[in-house]
Design a protein around this motif. Structure first.
Motif, PDB file in Angstrom:
ATOM      1  N   VAL A 162      -3.281  -1.258   2.910  1.00 52.69           N
ATOM      2  CA  VAL A 162      -4.425  -1.008   3.780  1.00 52.69           C
ATOM      3  C   VAL A 162      -3.991  -0.311   5.067  1.00 52.69           C
ATOM      4  O   VAL A 162      -4.697   0.573   5.582  1.00 52.69           O
ATOM      5  CB  VAL A 162      -5.156  -2.337   4.101  1.00 52.69           C
ATOM      6  CG1 VAL A 162      -4.261  -3.289   4.889  1.00 52.69           C
ATOM      7  CG2 VAL A 162      -6.448  -2.061   4.853  1.00 52.69           C
ATOM      8  N   ALA A 163      -2.822  -0.669   5.580  1.00 50.20           N
ATOM      9  CA  ALA A 163      -2.303  -0.030   6.790  1.00 50.20           C
ATOM     10  C   ALA A 163      -1.759   1.366   6.490  1.00 50.20           C
ATOM     11  O   ALA A 163      -1.955   2.304   7.270  1.00 50.20           O
ATOM     12  CB  ALA A 163      -1.212  -0.890   7.411  1.00 50.20           C
ATOM     13  N   ILE A 164      -1.079   1.499   5.368  1.00 53.02           N
ATOM     14  CA  ILE A 164      -0.512   2.794   4.969  1.00 53.02           C
ATOM     15  C   ILE A 164      -1.624   3.818   4.778  1.00 53.02           C
ATOM     16  O   ILE A 164      -1.533   4.958   5.245  1.00 53.02           O
ATOM     17  CB  ILE A 164       0.316   2.645   3.681  1.00 53.02           C
ATOM     18  CG1 ILE A 164       1.567   1.796   3.959  1.00 53.02           C
ATOM     19  CG2 ILE A 164       0.716   4.018   3.131  1.00 53.02           C
ATOM     20  CD1 ILE A 164       2.342   1.423   2.710  1.00 53.02           C
ATOM     21  N   ASN A 165      -2.686   3.419   4.076  1.00 51.67           N
ATOM     22  CA  ASN A 165      -3.803   4.333   3.833  1.00 51.67           C
ATOM     23  C   ASN A 165      -4.504   4.719   5.126  1.00 51.67           C
ATOM     24  O   ASN A 165      -4.895   5.876   5.323  1.00 51.67           O
ATOM     25  CB  ASN A 165      -4.795   3.698   2.857  1.00 51.67           C
ATOM     26  CG  ASN A 165      -4.215   3.527   1.469  1.00 51.67           C
ATOM     27  OD1 ASN A 165      -3.294   4.244   1.076  1.00 51.67           O
ATOM     28  ND2 ASN A 165      -4.748   2.577   0.714  1.00 51.67           N
ATOM     29  N   TYR A 166      -4.682   3.737   6.013  1.00 50.70           N
ATOM     30  CA  TYR A 166      -5.311   4.035   7.302  1.00 50.70           C
ATOM     31  C   TYR A 166      -4.463   5.007   8.112  1.00 50.70           C
ATOM     32  O   TYR A 166      -4.975   6.002   8.654  1.00 50.70           O
ATOM     33  CB  TYR A 166      -5.520   2.756   8.108  1.00 50.70           C
ATOM     34  CG  TYR A 166      -5.816   3.023   9.567  1.00 50.70           C
ATOM     35  CD1 TYR A 166      -7.075   3.456   9.971  1.00 50.70           C
ATOM     36  CD2 TYR A 166      -4.811   2.869  10.539  1.00 50.70           C
ATOM     37  CE1 TYR A 166      -7.341   3.730  11.310  1.00 50.70           C
ATOM     38  CE2 TYR A 166      -5.076   3.138  11.874  1.00 50.70           C
ATOM     39  CZ  TYR A 166      -6.337   3.570  12.252  1.00 50.70           C
ATOM     40  OH  TYR A 166      -6.583   3.849  13.573  1.00 50.70           O
ATOM     41  N   ARG A 168      -2.221   7.162   7.185  1.00 52.04           N
ATOM     42  CA  ARG A 168      -2.226   8.497   6.598  1.00 52.04           C
ATOM     43  C   ARG A 168      -3.512   9.242   6.947  1.00 52.04           C
ATOM     44  O   ARG A 168      -3.493  10.411   7.335  1.00 52.04           O
ATOM     45  CB  ARG A 168      -2.066   8.399   5.080  1.00 52.04           C
ATOM     46  CG  ARG A 168      -1.978   9.753   4.381  1.00 52.04           C
ATOM     47  CD  ARG A 168      -1.919   9.581   2.869  1.00 52.04           C
ATOM     48  NE  ARG A 168      -0.717   8.829   2.473  1.00 52.04           N
ATOM     49  CZ  ARG A 168      -0.762   7.660   1.851  1.00 52.04           C
ATOM     50  NH1 ARG A 168      -1.928   7.092   1.563  1.00 52.04           N
ATOM     51  NH2 ARG A 168       0.358   7.054   1.512  1.00 52.04           N
ATOM     52  N   ALA A 169      -4.647   8.531   6.834  1.00 53.32           N
ATOM     53  CA  ALA A 169      -5.938   9.166   7.088  1.00 53.32           C
ATOM     54  C   ALA A 169      -6.144   9.503   8.566  1.00 53.32           C
ATOM     55  O   ALA A 169      -6.571  10.611   8.914  1.00 53.32           O
ATOM     56  CB  ALA A 169      -7.064   8.260   6.595  1.00 53.32           C
ATOM     57  N   ILE A 170      -5.826   8.548   9.458  1.00 58.67           N
ATOM     58  CA  ILE A 170      -6.088   8.779  10.877  1.00 58.67           C
ATOM     59  C   ILE A 170      -5.176   9.863  11.440  1.00 58.67           C
ATOM     60  O   ILE A 170      -5.587  10.673  12.278  1.00 58.67           O
ATOM     61  CB  ILE A 170      -5.942   7.464  11.698  1.00 58.67           C
ATOM     62  CG1 ILE A 170      -6.549   7.633  13.100  1.00 58.67           C
ATOM     63  CG2 ILE A 170      -4.504   7.016  11.786  1.00 58.67           C
ATOM     64  CD1 ILE A 170      -8.030   7.862  13.127  1.00 58.67           C
ATOM     65  N   GLN A 171      -3.941   9.931  10.954  1.00 59.40           N
ATOM     66  CA  GLN A 171      -3.043  10.974  11.431  1.00 59.40           C
ATOM     67  C   GLN A 171      -3.465  12.341  10.921  1.00 59.40           C
ATOM     68  O   GLN A 171      -3.240  13.359  11.584  1.00 59.40           O
ATOM     69  CB  GLN A 171      -1.597  10.645  11.053  1.00 59.40           C
ATOM     70  CG  GLN A 171      -1.047   9.455  11.831  1.00 59.40           C
ATOM     71  CD  GLN A 171       0.424   9.205  11.603  1.00 59.40           C
ATOM     72  OE1 GLN A 171       1.017   9.673  10.627  1.00 59.40           O
ATOM     73  NE2 GLN A 171       1.042   8.457  12.503  1.00 59.40           N
ATOM     74  N   CYS A 172      -4.098  12.374   9.757  1.00 61.04           N
ATOM     75  CA  CYS A 172      -4.667  13.621   9.259  1.00 61.04           C
ATOM     76  C   CYS A 172      -5.831  14.054  10.150  1.00 61.04           C
ATOM     77  O   CYS A 172      -5.936  15.221  10.537  1.00 61.04           O
ATOM     78  CB  CYS A 172      -5.141  13.445   7.818  1.00 61.04           C
ATOM     79  SG  CYS A 172      -5.913  14.924   7.117  1.00 61.04           S
TER      80      CYS A 172
END
Length: 208
Positions: A162-166, A168-172
């Motif tokens: 859940v943290a990894i996906n977040y 990745r998305a927020i940094q994008c």
């Protein structure tokens, strides 16, 4: 001497916004760091590097007395968890000049077991995506869960999916819109933070 016993300069950011640098071995200064809620820290060989880390990675705190910048967009986010439904609620509101520009809320599955954190992260991504779609060039995310800013700015290492996906998305998203972060203590009487908190439970009465 074992690496953990090397003398270092430990840069520390406390939850209330204070920062300090401790010099010494980890076993000598650990009790001044570990156990403090929301603390961020990193060890450095040179004191100048520790000072630079504090300067660059500082996430300012918002209180009732902190003014909003005029003509600036603020994204207030929050999350909740319902024992009854087993789902995480999420909600966000974007405000400018003390007026709500747009808002949204809903619920999401909680397969990770992270309870309200899932809602917090979901609200953040939903809100930022909406800002991008509205062609907003800069926004300040105001959050009461420290991980929202800490994962995005690489203060914390993301371990769970859940943290990894977040992260990745927020940094994008950070490549598409300028994002600032502000930390706020939950349930401290700040209107827009309380408003976002109320939105997180709206799904239970609407079925969303």
């Amino acid at each position: 001497m074992p690496p953990t016993q090397m003398i270092k300069h430990y840069a520390v950011r406390y939850r209330n916004g204070d920062s300090k640098i401790f010099r010494g071995r980890w076993d000598e200064i650990a009790d001044q760091i570990i156990g403090h809620k929301g603390v961020l820290y990193k060890g450095f060989k040179y004191i100048d590097d520790a000072r630079e880390w504090i300067k660059i990675n500082a996430i300012p705190y918002r209180t009732k007395k902190t003014p909003h910048k005029r003509n600036h967009h603020y994204l207030y986010v929050d999350g909740s968890f319902s024992q009854k439904t087993g789902r995480s609620g999420w909600g966000y509101v974007v405000m400018k000049n003390e007026v709500a520009v747009f808002e949204d809320f809903g619920s999401c599955n909680n397969d990770s077991g992270s309870r309200n954190i899932v809602g917090e992260l979901h609200a953040t991504l939903e809100g930022v995506n909406r800002c991008i779609n509205k062609s907003i060039s800069e926004v300040t995310i105001v959050h009461d869960y420290a991980g929202i800013g800490a994962w995005a700015l690489d203060h914390w290492r993301a371990k769970k999916p859940v943290a990894i996906n977040y992260k990745r998305a927020i940094q994008c998203y950070m490549g598409q819109i300028k994002i600032n972060f502000e930390k706020v203590n939950g349930h401290c009487g700040i209107h827009w933070n309380e408003y976002a908190d109320e939105l997180t439970r709206m799904y239970m009465s609407t079925g969303r």
